[in-house]
Design an enzyme around this catalytic site. Structure first.
Site, PDB file in Angstrom:
ATOM      1  N   GLU A 182       0.818  -1.211   0.000  1.00 38.54           N
ATOM      2  CA  GLU A 182       0.000   0.000   0.000  1.00 38.54           C
ATOM      3  C   GLU A 182       0.854   1.264   0.000  1.00 38.54           C
ATOM      4  O   GLU A 182       0.371   2.353   0.290  1.00 38.54           O
ATOM      5  CB  GLU A 182      -0.948   0.031   1.208  1.00 38.54           C
ATOM      6  CG  GLU A 182      -1.589  -1.279   1.579  1.00 38.54           C
ATOM      7  CD  GLU A 182      -2.495  -1.861   0.517  1.00 38.54           C
ATOM      8  OE1 GLU A 182      -2.639  -1.254  -0.548  1.00 38.54           O
ATOM      9  OE2 GLU A 182      -3.080  -2.942   0.760  1.00 38.54           O
ATOM     10  N   ARG A 228       5.870   7.805  -7.311  1.00 35.49           N
ATOM     11  CA  ARG A 228       4.958   7.583  -8.431  1.00 35.49           C
ATOM     12  C   ARG A 228       4.466   8.932  -8.951  1.00 35.49           C
ATOM     13  O   ARG A 228       3.943   9.749  -8.194  1.00 35.49           O
ATOM     14  CB  ARG A 228       3.790   6.714  -7.962  1.00 35.49           C
ATOM     15  CG  ARG A 228       2.869   6.249  -9.076  1.00 35.49           C
ATOM     16  CD  ARG A 228       1.840   5.239  -8.577  1.00 35.49           C
ATOM     17  NE  ARG A 228       0.828   5.828  -7.734  1.00 35.49           N
ATOM     18  CZ  ARG A 228      -0.492   5.579  -7.850  1.00 35.49           C
ATOM     19  NH1 ARG A 228      -0.917   4.739  -8.774  1.00 35.49           N
ATOM     20  NH2 ARG A 228      -1.344   6.140  -7.032  1.00 35.49           N
ATOM     21  N   GLY A 245     -11.637   3.425 -19.661  1.00 37.20           N
ATOM     22  CA  GLY A 245     -13.025   3.842 -19.725  1.00 37.20           C
ATOM     23  C   GLY A 245     -13.466   4.356 -21.073  1.00 37.20           C
ATOM     24  O   GLY A 245     -14.629   4.783 -21.227  1.00 37.20           O
ATOM     25  N   ASP A 321      -1.206  -1.456 -10.441  1.00 32.19           N
ATOM     26  CA  ASP A 321      -1.446  -2.867 -10.179  1.00 32.19           C
ATOM     27  C   ASP A 321      -1.401  -3.628 -11.500  1.00 32.19           C
ATOM     28  O   ASP A 321      -2.036  -3.214 -12.487  1.00 32.19           O
ATOM     29  CB  ASP A 321      -2.817  -3.077  -9.538  1.00 32.19           C
ATOM     30  CG  ASP A 321      -2.853  -2.660  -8.085  1.00 32.19           C
ATOM     31  OD1 ASP A 321      -1.798  -2.718  -7.421  1.00 32.19           O
ATOM     32  OD2 ASP A 321      -3.931  -2.272  -7.606  1.00 32.19           O
ATOM     33  N   TRP A 373      -0.635   5.015  -0.478  1.00 32.93           N
ATOM     34  CA  TRP A 373      -1.203   5.398  -1.773  1.00 32.93           C
ATOM     35  C   TRP A 373      -2.727   5.262  -1.761  1.00 32.93           C
ATOM     36  O   TRP A 373      -3.367   5.303  -2.800  1.00 32.93           O
ATOM     37  CB  TRP A 373      -0.572   4.608  -2.909  1.00 32.93           C
ATOM     38  CG  TRP A 373      -1.011   3.181  -3.108  1.00 32.93           C
ATOM     39  CD1 TRP A 373      -1.518   2.311  -2.198  1.00 32.93           C
ATOM     40  CD2 TRP A 373      -0.959   2.455  -4.342  1.00 32.93           C
ATOM     41  NE1 TRP A 373      -1.777   1.093  -2.768  1.00 32.93           N
ATOM     42  CE2 TRP A 373      -1.444   1.151  -4.103  1.00 32.93           C
ATOM     43  CE3 TRP A 373      -0.540   2.786  -5.633  1.00 32.93           C
ATOM     44  CZ2 TRP A 373      -1.521   0.184  -5.090  1.00 32.93           C
ATOM     45  CZ3 TRP A 373      -0.622   1.813  -6.613  1.00 32.93           C
ATOM     46  CH2 TRP A 373      -1.102   0.533  -6.350  1.00 32.93           C
ATOM     47  N   ASP A 439      -5.084  -6.547   3.347  1.00 38.05           N
ATOM     48  CA  ASP A 439      -6.234  -6.775   2.462  1.00 38.05           C
ATOM     49  C   ASP A 439      -7.563  -6.717   3.199  1.00 38.05           C
ATOM     50  O   ASP A 439      -8.557  -6.228   2.664  1.00 38.05           O
ATOM     51  CB  ASP A 439      -6.106  -8.142   1.773  1.00 38.05           C
ATOM     52  CG  ASP A 439      -4.906  -8.216   0.876  1.00 38.05           C
ATOM     53  OD1 ASP A 439      -4.799  -7.374  -0.035  1.00 38.05           O
ATOM     54  OD2 ASP A 439      -4.059  -9.100   1.089  1.00 38.05           O
TER      55      ASP A 439
END
Length: 505
Positions: A182, A228, A245, A321, A373, A439
């Site tokens: 994370e 990032r 999208g 991811d 993040w 998780d």
């Protein structure tokens, strides 16, 4: 050609450890869908690019908990069966949806061929081959994907060592870089990284106030953080928009329930499923080329701006991811291939994180704040009021774990390794690490399979409480009988689990 700057692609592969049962929306279906739709085509794409003579294509983070599943014989058999079922589902739709069925059968056949040619012995040989060819850098991480800032220093250090040891066992060497779960960070964690041999890790851009143009040493630790770049990363996928999208791409959420295939294209954000247009692979292919060109233009413009601002060549890191590419975004692997071919043609150096740091793209030291993040870029997803039950439960799990280990495992020192390993203590540690996974809180915070997450946490935490109590009381026969009934956890998940490494000094 003069380089416009350096681009680093970082992909993070992670799924929670799934019990050997269950179907969608939980259980092994998660693993098999991601394996078939993302891991197989992404690796095939990278191998194809490497065969063209391209190196340092990407930095791959494979969490130890996922690596264990990708090497597990049960899961290998299961995904092979799943791939066969995928082909059968495509054939079953041939009369009703002939064009979609033909496309889906081709994709399933390609995935099956990739698996049978390269993956039958697990992911480790595949990843070793990519790394040894120079195509990728591999990142490691803590054993069961915990949110590290909420762990006690002792458990945190053990979890990281166990994850790095497991990586070395599977892949032949300990990684020098990690994707922290994370991107969770608390001030001072860099000291633990240095002690474990970790020299670089990823953070989210806001932790550096958006100044991600260079890697940065953290304080005087010698450990480097890399940020990032959200301006570039969010071009692909953000909380509100991104290429997947676009109207031409296959819609993830619309199903043909008789076959389990996805027959529609996105069409429009507000178009209901029953009004979406049929998926057209040729239309999607054109969109892939369009969006790859747009992304390359975005990277070039970003690097030129950074050079002008800093007066030197700069770095941009796009991190995602892995499951975005193929699983969530059907066309994602094709898009990756287009981008990684086009960037060098546009004058951009494509490098791994290690390569960028070796090239000297390192700035002045920085002091990092508490960060992640997740939503708000703070700790609210894993420590907010909606998951108070997990915060309290995690503290109890750690107390139970440490008290039991201290009671039954000899202390550190020359005598430690002369004592035999304690398989019950090893199993206790393994179950505790799974209870401490980030998780479970994430699923509850995001209302994604929340009851599954609560059930899994309760199972692992309950096992820890029971086994710790039995070990502290010296009731080892009873403990052995109880753990013998744990059909999904009779041995530790990770090859590097050794409770003696957690014993109190």
């Amino acid at each position: 050609m003069t380089s416009e700057g350096t681009f680093c692609l970082v992909l993070h592969s992670h799924l929670p450890l799934l019990a050997h049962h269950g179907r969608w929306p939980v259980g092994e279906e998660w693993l098999y869908q991601s394996w078939a739709a993302s891991y197989l085509p992404v690796v095939a794409t990278l191998r194809e690019l490497a065969a063209e003579g391209r190196g340092e294509l990407a930095t791959l983070g494979i969490t130890p908990v996922l690596a264990a599943q990708l090497d597990d014989p049960h899961c290998l058999r299961g995904v092979h069966d799943w791939l066969g079922g995928w082909s059968l589902r495509a054939r079953s739709a041939a009369d009703r949806l002939p064009d979609l069925a033909a496309h889906e059968h081709r994709v399933a056949a390609a995935a099956t061929a990739e698996f049978e040619a390269h993956w039958c012995h697990g992911a480790s040989p595949v990843l070793r081959g990519l790394r040894d060819s120079g195509a990728v850098e591999l990142l490691g991480g803590p054993a069961a994907h915990p949110f590290q800032p909420l762990l006690t220093p002792r458990v945190r250090a053990f979890s990281l060592r166990a994850g790095l040891d497991d990586h070395a066992l599977r892949l032949g060497s300990r990684p020098a870089g990690i994707w922290a779960p994370e991107c969770g960070y608390a001030p001072g964690m860099e000291t633990g990284y240095a002690a474990a041999g970790v020299s670089r890790f990823l953070v989210d851009g806001p932790a550096l106030r958006g100044d991600t143009a260079l890697a940065r040493p953290v304080g005087d630790s010698g450990v480097v953080c890399v940020g990032r770049d959200l301006d570039v990363t969010y071009r692909v996928w953000s909380p509100r928009k991104g290429y997947p999208g676009s109207a031409e791409y296959r819609d993830f959420h619309t199903w043909d329930h008789d076959s389990g295939l996805k027959p529609a294209r996105v069409t429009g954000r507000r178009v209901p499923s029953h009004d979406k247009k049929p998926y057209d692979p040729e239309l999607a292919d054109r969109a892939v080329r369009r969006d790859a060109a747009d992304f390359v233009d975005t990277v070039v413009a970003r690097l030129r701006d950074l050079r002008a601002t800093h007066g030197r060549p700069a770095l941009t890191v796009a991190a995602f991811d892995t499951e975005l590419f193929g699983h969530w975004w059907h066309e994602g692997p094709a898009w990756l291939g287009e981008v990684l071919r086009r960037l060098p043609e546009a004058g951009v150096s494509v490098r791994t994180l290690r390569g960028a740091i070796d090239d000297g793209l390192v700035g002045e030291p920085v002091t990092l704040p508490e960060c992640s993040w997740g939503s708000g870029k703070d700790w609210r997803v894993w420590a907010g009021p909606q998951v108070a039950e997990f915060v309290a439960g995690n503290a109890t799990v750690q107390d139970d774990l440490l008290s039991a280990v201290d009671a039954v495992v000899p202390g550190s020192g020359p005598a430690l390794r002369r004592d035999a390993r304690d398989p019950l203590a090893d199993l206790l540690v393994d179950q505790a690490l799974h209870a401490l996974s980030s998780d479970w809180a994430f699923m509850v915070s995001k209302d994604s399979a929340a009851e599954y997450a609560r059930s899994r946490f309760a199972t692992h935490a309950g096992r820890v409480a029971e086994l710790a109590g039995l070990l502290r009381d010296g009731r080892r026969r009873r403990a052995a009988r109880r753990t013998g009934h744990w059909a999904d956890a009779r041995v530790p998940t990770f090859g590097g689990i050794d409770a003696r490494d957690l014993a109190h000094p």
